[in-house]
Write a protein that holds these residues in place. Sequence first.
Motif, PDB file in Angstrom:
ATOM      1  N   THR A 426     -59.685   0.985 -23.340  1.00 34.12           N
ATOM      2  CA  THR A 426     -60.434   0.173 -22.663  1.00 34.12           C
ATOM      3  C   THR A 426     -61.503   0.367 -21.816  1.00 34.12           C
ATOM      4  OG1 THR A 426     -58.124  -0.951 -22.626  1.00 34.12           O
ATOM      5  CG2 THR A 426     -59.598  -2.023 -21.342  1.00 34.12           C
ATOM      6  N   LEU A 427     -61.473   1.469 -21.087  1.00 39.56           N
ATOM      7  CA  LEU A 427     -62.410   1.594 -20.024  1.00 39.56           C
ATOM      8  C   LEU A 427     -63.785   2.107 -20.742  1.00 39.56           C
ATOM      9  CD1 LEU A 427     -60.238   3.762 -17.282  1.00 39.56           C
ATOM     10  CD2 LEU A 427     -60.997   1.274 -17.566  1.00 39.56           C
ATOM     11  N   GLU A 428     -63.875   2.495 -21.906  1.00 39.68           N
ATOM     12  CA  GLU A 428     -64.933   3.244 -22.501  1.00 39.68           C
ATOM     13  C   GLU A 428     -65.612   4.362 -21.539  1.00 39.68           C
ATOM     14  OE1 GLU A 428     -67.531  -0.163 -23.148  1.00 39.68           O
ATOM     15  OE2 GLU A 428     -66.215  -0.971 -24.678  1.00 39.68           O
ATOM     16  N   ALA A 429     -64.796   5.181 -21.019  1.00 40.17           N
ATOM     17  CA  ALA A 429     -65.247   6.345 -20.152  1.00 40.17           C
ATOM     18  C   ALA A 429     -65.882   7.309 -21.063  1.00 40.17           C
ATOM     19  CB  ALA A 429     -64.027   7.010 -19.301  1.00 40.17           C
ATOM     20  N   GLU A 430     -66.679   8.349 -20.548  1.00 41.51           N
ATOM     21  CA  GLU A 430     -67.508   9.185 -21.416  1.00 41.51           C
ATOM     22  C   GLU A 430     -66.712  10.663 -21.459  1.00 41.51           C
ATOM     23  OE1 GLU A 430     -71.310   9.808 -20.582  1.00 41.51           O
ATOM     24  OE2 GLU A 430     -71.690   7.943 -19.462  1.00 41.51           O
ATOM     25  N   ILE A 431     -65.790  11.118 -20.541  1.00 45.68           N
ATOM     26  CA  ILE A 431     -65.041  12.267 -20.419  1.00 45.68           C
ATOM     27  C   ILE A 431     -63.482  12.135 -20.167  1.00 45.68           C
ATOM     28  CG2 ILE A 431     -64.906  14.309 -19.275  1.00 45.68           C
ATOM     29  CD1 ILE A 431     -67.720  13.936 -18.219  1.00 45.68           C
ATOM     30  N   LEU A 432     -62.825  12.927 -20.858  1.00 45.88           N
ATOM     31  CA  LEU A 432     -61.256  12.618 -20.882  1.00 45.88           C
ATOM     32  C   LEU A 432     -60.924  14.305 -20.489  1.00 45.88           C
ATOM     33  CD1 LEU A 432     -58.708  10.947 -21.519  1.00 45.88           C
ATOM     34  CD2 LEU A 432     -58.812  12.266 -23.654  1.00 45.88           C
ATOM     35  N   LYS A 433     -60.350  14.155 -19.543  1.00 46.41           N
ATOM     36  CA  LYS A 433     -59.529  15.451 -18.952  1.00 46.41           C
ATOM     37  C   LYS A 433     -58.205  15.618 -19.069  1.00 46.41           C
ATOM     38  CE  LYS A 433     -61.453  17.334 -15.281  1.00 46.41           C
ATOM     39  NZ  LYS A 433     -62.010  17.821 -14.023  1.00 46.41           N
ATOM     40  N   LEU A 434     -57.814  16.825 -19.840  1.00 40.82           N
ATOM     41  CA  LEU A 434     -56.531  17.113 -20.086  1.00 40.82           C
ATOM     42  C   LEU A 434     -55.505  17.631 -18.936  1.00 40.82           C
ATOM     43  CD1 LEU A 434     -56.854  18.313 -23.828  1.00 40.82           C
ATOM     44  CD2 LEU A 434     -56.394  15.905 -23.116  1.00 40.82           C
ATOM     45  N   ASP A 435     -54.477  16.943 -18.602  1.00 40.30           N
ATOM     46  CA  ASP A 435     -53.756  17.542 -17.644  1.00 40.30           C
ATOM     47  C   ASP A 435     -53.227  18.867 -17.832  1.00 40.30           C
ATOM     48  OD1 ASP A 435     -50.833  17.509 -15.795  1.00 40.30           O
ATOM     49  OD2 ASP A 435     -52.669  16.655 -14.606  1.00 40.30           O
ATOM     50  N   LYS A 436     -53.011  19.711 -16.807  1.00 43.07           N
ATOM     51  CA  LYS A 436     -52.355  20.834 -16.889  1.00 43.07           C
ATOM     52  C   LYS A 436     -51.186  20.911 -17.502  1.00 43.07           C
ATOM     53  CE  LYS A 436     -51.502  24.890 -13.795  1.00 43.07           C
ATOM     54  NZ  LYS A 436     -50.075  25.224 -14.220  1.00 43.07           N
ATOM     55  N   PHE A 437     -50.223  19.967 -17.564  1.00 46.95           N
ATOM     56  CA  PHE A 437     -49.097  19.552 -17.791  1.00 46.95           C
ATOM     57  C   PHE A 437     -48.832  19.969 -19.261  1.00 46.95           C
ATOM     58  CE2 PHE A 437     -45.907  16.842 -19.835  1.00 46.95           C
ATOM     59  CZ  PHE A 437     -44.570  17.428 -19.211  1.00 46.95           C
ATOM     60  N   PHE A 438     -50.137  19.571 -20.098  1.00 48.28           N
ATOM     61  CA  PHE A 438     -50.034  19.529 -21.496  1.00 48.28           C
ATOM     62  C   PHE A 438     -50.488  20.928 -21.737  1.00 48.28           C
ATOM     63  CE2 PHE A 438     -50.520  14.959 -21.035  1.00 48.28           C
ATOM     64  CZ  PHE A 438     -49.310  14.671 -21.653  1.00 48.28           C
ATOM     65  N   ILE A 439     -51.484  21.334 -20.915  1.00 50.83           N
ATOM     66  CA  ILE A 439     -52.057  22.854 -21.316  1.00 50.83           C
ATOM     67  C   ILE A 439     -51.330  24.002 -21.298  1.00 50.83           C
ATOM     68  CG2 ILE A 439     -53.958  24.504 -20.527  1.00 50.83           C
ATOM     69  CD1 ILE A 439     -54.792  21.998 -22.067  1.00 50.83           C
ATOM     70  N   ASP A 440     -50.206  23.984 -20.245  1.00 48.72           N
ATOM     71  CA  ASP A 440     -49.159  24.936 -19.945  1.00 48.72           C
ATOM     72  C   ASP A 440     -48.415  25.235 -21.231  1.00 48.72           C
ATOM     73  OD1 ASP A 440     -49.883  25.298 -17.294  1.00 48.72           O
ATOM     74  OD2 ASP A 440     -48.266  24.044 -16.509  1.00 48.72           O
ATOM     75  N   GLY A 441     -48.131  24.196 -22.084  1.00 47.85           N
ATOM     76  CA  GLY A 441     -47.578  24.577 -23.204  1.00 47.85           C
ATOM     77  C   GLY A 441     -48.115  24.657 -24.447  1.00 47.85           C
ATOM     78  N   ILE A 442     -49.625  24.670 -24.390  1.00 46.62           N
ATOM     79  CA  ILE A 442     -50.397  24.611 -25.616  1.00 46.62           C
ATOM     80  C   ILE A 442     -50.170  25.769 -26.582  1.00 46.62           C
ATOM     81  CG2 ILE A 442     -52.222  25.535 -24.719  1.00 46.62           C
ATOM     82  CD1 ILE A 442     -54.092  23.677 -26.047  1.00 46.62           C
ATOM     83  N   VAL A 443     -49.822  26.944 -26.264  1.00 45.24           N
ATOM     84  CA  VAL A 443     -49.500  28.046 -26.830  1.00 45.24           C
ATOM     85  C   VAL A 443     -48.219  28.040 -27.616  1.00 45.24           C
ATOM     86  CG1 VAL A 443     -49.455  30.549 -26.799  1.00 45.24           C
ATOM     87  CG2 VAL A 443     -51.206  29.513 -25.485  1.00 45.24           C
ATOM     88  N   GLU A 444     -47.170  27.717 -27.016  1.00 46.52           N
ATOM     89  CA  GLU A 444     -45.859  27.946 -27.398  1.00 46.52           C
ATOM     90  C   GLU A 444     -45.116  26.619 -27.525  1.00 46.52           C
ATOM     91  OE1 GLU A 444     -43.927  30.773 -24.960  1.00 46.52           O
ATOM     92  OE2 GLU A 444     -45.161  32.329 -25.672  1.00 46.52           O
ATOM     93  N   ASN A 445     -45.629  25.586 -27.109  1.00 43.19           N
ATOM     94  CA  ASN A 445     -44.549  24.172 -27.175  1.00 43.19           C
ATOM     95  C   ASN A 445     -45.278  23.153 -28.251  1.00 43.19           C
ATOM     96  OD1 ASN A 445     -44.028  21.340 -26.253  1.00 43.19           O
ATOM     97  ND2 ASN A 445     -42.440  22.641 -25.069  1.00 43.19           N
ATOM     98  N   GLN A 446     -44.828  23.117 -29.368  1.00 46.93           N
ATOM     99  CA  GLN A 446     -45.062  22.138 -30.270  1.00 46.93           C
ATOM    100  C   GLN A 446     -45.474  20.821 -29.871  1.00 46.93           C
ATOM    101  OE1 GLN A 446     -45.863  23.502 -33.389  1.00 46.93           O
ATOM    102  NE2 GLN A 446     -46.937  21.428 -33.955  1.00 46.93           N
ATOM    103  N   LYS A 447     -44.459  20.429 -29.137  1.00 48.44           N
ATOM    104  CA  LYS A 447     -44.815  18.854 -28.476  1.00 48.44           C
ATOM    105  C   LYS A 447     -46.112  18.821 -27.763  1.00 48.44           C
ATOM    106  CE  LYS A 447     -39.929  17.434 -28.823  1.00 48.44           C
ATOM    107  NZ  LYS A 447     -38.956  16.974 -27.939  1.00 48.44           N
ATOM    108  N   SER A 448     -46.249  19.808 -26.818  1.00 54.40           N
ATOM    109  CA  SER A 448     -47.414  19.645 -25.925  1.00 54.40           C
ATOM    110  C   SER A 448     -48.664  19.864 -26.742  1.00 54.40           C
ATOM    111  CB  SER A 448     -47.359  21.042 -24.895  1.00 54.40           C
ATOM    112  OG  SER A 448     -46.357  20.860 -23.865  1.00 54.40           O
ATOM    113  N   ARG A 449     -48.701  20.825 -27.924  1.00 48.65           N
ATOM    114  CA  ARG A 449     -49.835  21.024 -28.650  1.00 48.65           C
ATOM    115  C   ARG A 449     -50.031  19.534 -29.293  1.00 48.65           C
ATOM    116  NH1 ARG A 449     -50.141  25.745 -32.520  1.00 48.65           N
ATOM    117  NH2 ARG A 449     -49.949  26.778 -30.652  1.00 48.65           N
ATOM    118  N   GLN A 450     -48.931  19.052 -29.835  1.00 44.33           N
ATOM    119  CA  GLN A 450     -49.282  17.744 -30.633  1.00 44.33           C
ATOM    120  C   GLN A 450     -49.923  16.556 -29.503  1.00 44.33           C
ATOM    121  OE1 GLN A 450     -45.213  16.948 -32.077  1.00 44.33           O
ATOM    122  NE2 GLN A 450     -45.602  18.110 -33.938  1.00 44.33           N
TER     123      GLN A 450
END
Length: 539
Positions: A426-450
């Motif tokens: 809805t907002l039509e913002a220009e930048i999306l910042k991914l929270d550390k909560f998802f980045i912490d598991g990006i290497v080994e956690n499949q759900k975080s990566r998805q």
Amino acid sequence: MLRQIFLSLVVALVIIVAIHLILGNMLVSWNKSQLNELTERSILRMELAADRAVSTIADIHISGLNKCSRGTIEAYRKLIFSVASIKDIRLWDGQQSCAGFNADTVATDLAADSAWESARNPTLQFSASDSADSSRFNIRWTAEEFDIVAVLNSGGLLEDIIPAALRESLSVKVVLNNGRKIASYTPDKPSSGIPAEWEPDFMVSASSERYPITAYAHIPSNILWSWHNFLSLNLEILITLSSIFIGFLTSRVVFGPPDPVNEIDRALVNGEFVPFYQPIFALNSGAMVGFEMLARWKRKNGAMVMPAKFIPLVENFGRVDPLTFSLLRQARHDIVPLLQKDRSLKFTFNVTTDQFLSPIFFIDLQEILIVGKFPLECVVLEITERQQILDLDLARKMVSRYAAKGIRVAIDDAGTGHNGLSSIQTLEAEILKLDKFFIDGIVENQKSRQMVELLCQLAKQYNMAVVAEGIETSEQAAVALAMGIHEAQGFYFSRPVPIAQLLEQMTSDTVKRAVSATPRLLEPPPCAALPELELVKAG
């Protein structure tokens, strides 16, 4: 807080001083009574010696030994040897003088009547020794036909009544009523507190009711506070700690528990909130592409307050606008020269949903940015997800109003807050910042990566740039880059730092070298197979 601490210390100090004054006065009163008792004992010693001499003289009179003869002298000598305090016995029988040992001085001793002091019994008179030896005095029995004088040795009469603790500070003297000294005790090594002359700091006296004798005891005043002192170190510590505790309780009653909102207001007035900056880097080159301004609370004593302790209070009690504007005014001197030199840099900072939707905030922010000469095309507002956007239509209009001024909008903490994915659509913002909560598991956690892949696809669909927050390892940086994320921030690159360290990082190639050493992945690896991936080194 400072007033509470000050009051606590003042109350504790008053209590400590009061306790010491009370105990000190009790101690001094007790010591004075002990000194009075000591002078009375000195008088008693002298009275006992005088009584023994008078008794001996009476025995001489009863025995008829009141005429000078060889037998009288021999009898006198025996009496002298039998009575330790008598040094000599002398007789004037109206015609001649004689003595047990020193007959030559009898006439001289008896001639100076003015030097004699009468006792309550008028037949008895006392005088001091005419020699330099002040440890002797004379007692004369005057009868119609003869005078008998007992010479007393008073040198040792005071020694054993002086307390051991006062032997280096106490002086005692016994004098006749005419002021002539007949006995004394003076320390061999007097303490520095004892005056050379008899100008006492503290003196007590006692007089005999039967004989013309007065005893004086002198001691420096400071000794009165230390003699019999029962205040041990442990008791002093107990008194101090108890006083501090009572002072603390008193200050709590007076001021009550500290009000965190008042503390924040005082910190704002005192300029204790300062801007720190966390750099944003390009994952493929290591170049710094911007920086996020973050609030830090640095107390006057140098102690740092963690943001998690004050940010919720600032937001919940309406202090977020003053905080934001205070940080921007300080950042004007830090950041504006950098942005004017390189307008490709991004300068980002957080705003709450309420701030973002407020037209008043829009006007005030615009004024501060323009007055501060911020290049508006460099400014990025990060809308936090801690509050729900209740009016999405108004939010979209505010995005357009900010965009018309050249200010970009970013969605912070995407996917973790109240607004879910609706704000992305809805907002039509220009930048999306991914929270550390998802980045912490990006290497080994499949759900975080998805979840990260889903957010990246949505961002791509809505033409939004993606920034990964909370990168802490080279593996996370490599996987993020392989997933199409080109910008990131986190402790792997830099913690939030003051402006001086940010300027050092801008001229350093440390991050660039780290990024160059980070492995390039041909594609995001399976979570379980990361150690076995084929890697392509950068450069």
